[in-house]
Design a protein around this motif. Structure first.
Motif, PDB file in Angstrom:
ATOM      1  N   UNK A  26     -25.415  23.494 -31.575  1.00  9.44           N
ATOM      2  CA  UNK A  26     -24.614  23.463 -30.342  1.00  9.44           C
ATOM      3  C   UNK A  26     -24.143  22.039 -30.032  1.00  9.44           C
ATOM      4  N   UNK A  27     -24.957  21.056 -30.398  1.00  6.53           N
ATOM      5  CA  UNK A  27     -24.584  19.655 -30.168  1.00  6.53           C
ATOM      6  C   UNK A  27     -23.322  19.290 -30.960  1.00  6.53           C
ATOM      7  N   UNK A  28     -23.180  19.860 -32.156  1.00 11.63           N
ATOM      8  CA  UNK A  28     -21.995  19.580 -32.975  1.00 11.63           C
ATOM      9  C   UNK A  28     -20.729  20.065 -32.277  1.00 11.63           C
ATOM     10  N   UNK A  29     -20.792  21.271 -31.745  1.00  9.45           N
ATOM     11  CA  UNK A  29     -19.631  21.835 -31.043  1.00  9.45           C
ATOM     12  C   UNK A  29     -19.305  20.987 -29.816  1.00  9.45           C
ATOM     13  N   UNK A  30     -20.333  20.623 -29.052  1.00 12.49           N
ATOM     14  CA  UNK A  30     -20.125  19.792 -27.854  1.00 12.49           C
ATOM     15  C   UNK A  30     -19.534  18.432 -28.238  1.00 12.49           C
ATOM     16  N   UNK A  31     -20.025  17.858 -29.318  1.00 14.57           N
ATOM     17  CA  UNK A  31     -19.525  16.545 -29.767  1.00 14.57           C
ATOM     18  C   UNK A  31     -18.054  16.633 -30.157  1.00 14.57           C
ATOM     19  N   UNK A  32     -17.689  17.670 -30.908  1.00 18.42           N
ATOM     20  CA  UNK A  32     -16.279  17.833 -31.288  1.00 18.42           C
ATOM     21  C   UNK A  32     -15.405  18.056 -30.058  1.00 18.42           C
ATOM     22  N   UNK A  33     -15.890  18.820 -29.083  1.00 16.24           N
ATOM     23  CA  UNK A  33     -15.132  19.023 -27.834  1.00 16.24           C
ATOM     24  C   UNK A  33     -14.862  17.681 -27.160  1.00 16.24           C
ATOM     25  N   UNK A  52     -12.426  25.010 -33.271  1.00 13.89           N
ATOM     26  CA  UNK A  52     -13.704  24.490 -33.747  1.00 13.89           C
ATOM     27  C   UNK A  52     -14.441  25.633 -34.429  1.00 13.89           C
ATOM     28  N   UNK A  53     -14.775  25.427 -35.685  1.00 13.58           N
ATOM     29  CA  UNK A  53     -15.483  26.450 -36.461  1.00 13.58           C
ATOM     30  C   UNK A  53     -16.961  26.467 -36.078  1.00 13.58           C
ATOM     31  N   UNK A  54     -17.586  27.610 -36.276  1.00 12.19           N
ATOM     32  CA  UNK A  54     -19.009  27.781 -35.973  1.00 12.19           C
ATOM     33  C   UNK A  54     -19.839  26.945 -36.954  1.00 12.19           C
ATOM     34  N   UNK A  55     -20.831  26.171 -36.473  1.00  8.27           N
ATOM     35  CA  UNK A  55     -21.670  25.367 -37.367  1.00  8.27           C
ATOM     36  C   UNK A  55     -22.444  26.242 -38.364  1.00  8.27           C
TER      37      UNK A  55
END
Length: 168
Positions: A26-33, A52-55
């Motif tokens: 979830x941190x990856x998605x938040x970081x890309x956002x 944003x693709x799913x990690x």
């Protein structure tokens, strides 16, 4: 043709791919956002679309996740695309339109100056890291020598005689 239409024609559309590794997913998605949000705040940059693709778990290291984002940007000038490239270091950039981008001497100068400025800052960081590495290696050598000297001193200390040895 109005000046608005003319400025629209001069805009450059590009697709950028940003990839990221880390954990938790979830941190990856938040970081890309956050990164995409910051991109949109850059001068002369408009975010047209993002996905944003799913990690997913990394193949080589199951402890980490990886994901990526496809971002369509529109920039007023090629310099702004160059700034995005240097600042956010996308894995891939594809200019979608226009087919050709005329560039004046000033345009080239701006891009090349930005490139040189960034290279100088990276070089400065590399030099500082080299100096710090040398200082750390020197300290390690000093501590290693100190530890060896302490061992020699301990080995040279006379051993305490037992009561039996004292009687003899």
């Amino acid at each position: 043709m109005s000046s608005h239409d003319d400025s629209e024609e001069k805009r450059i559309r590009a697709m950028l791919i940003l990839d990221i590794i880390g954990r938790p997913p979830q941190h990856l998605v938040e970081s890309l956002e956050k990164i995409i949000e910051e991109m949109g705040k850059e001068k002369g940059v408009v975010i047209r679309s993002k996905e944003i693709k799913e990690p997913t778990v990394m193949k080589d290291n199951k402890e980490f996740y990886t994901t990526f984002s496809e971002i369509e940007v529109e920039v007023e000038d090629i310099l702004y695309l160059a700034v995005l490239m240097f600042k956010y270091m996308p894995a891939h950039i594809e200019v979608v339109s226009p087919e050709t981008i005329p560039l004046s001497n000033n345009g080239w100068s701006d891009i090349l100056s930005e490139l040189v400025r960034r290279l100088h800052s990276y070089d400065e960081v590399a030099r500082i890291l080299q100096i710090e590495k040398q200082e750390l290696l020197k300290k390690i050598r000093e501590l290693t020598v100190e530890k060896k000297n302490n061992k020699k001193t301990i080995n040279k200390l006379p051993e305490k005689k037992t009561s039996e040895e004292k009687e003899n």
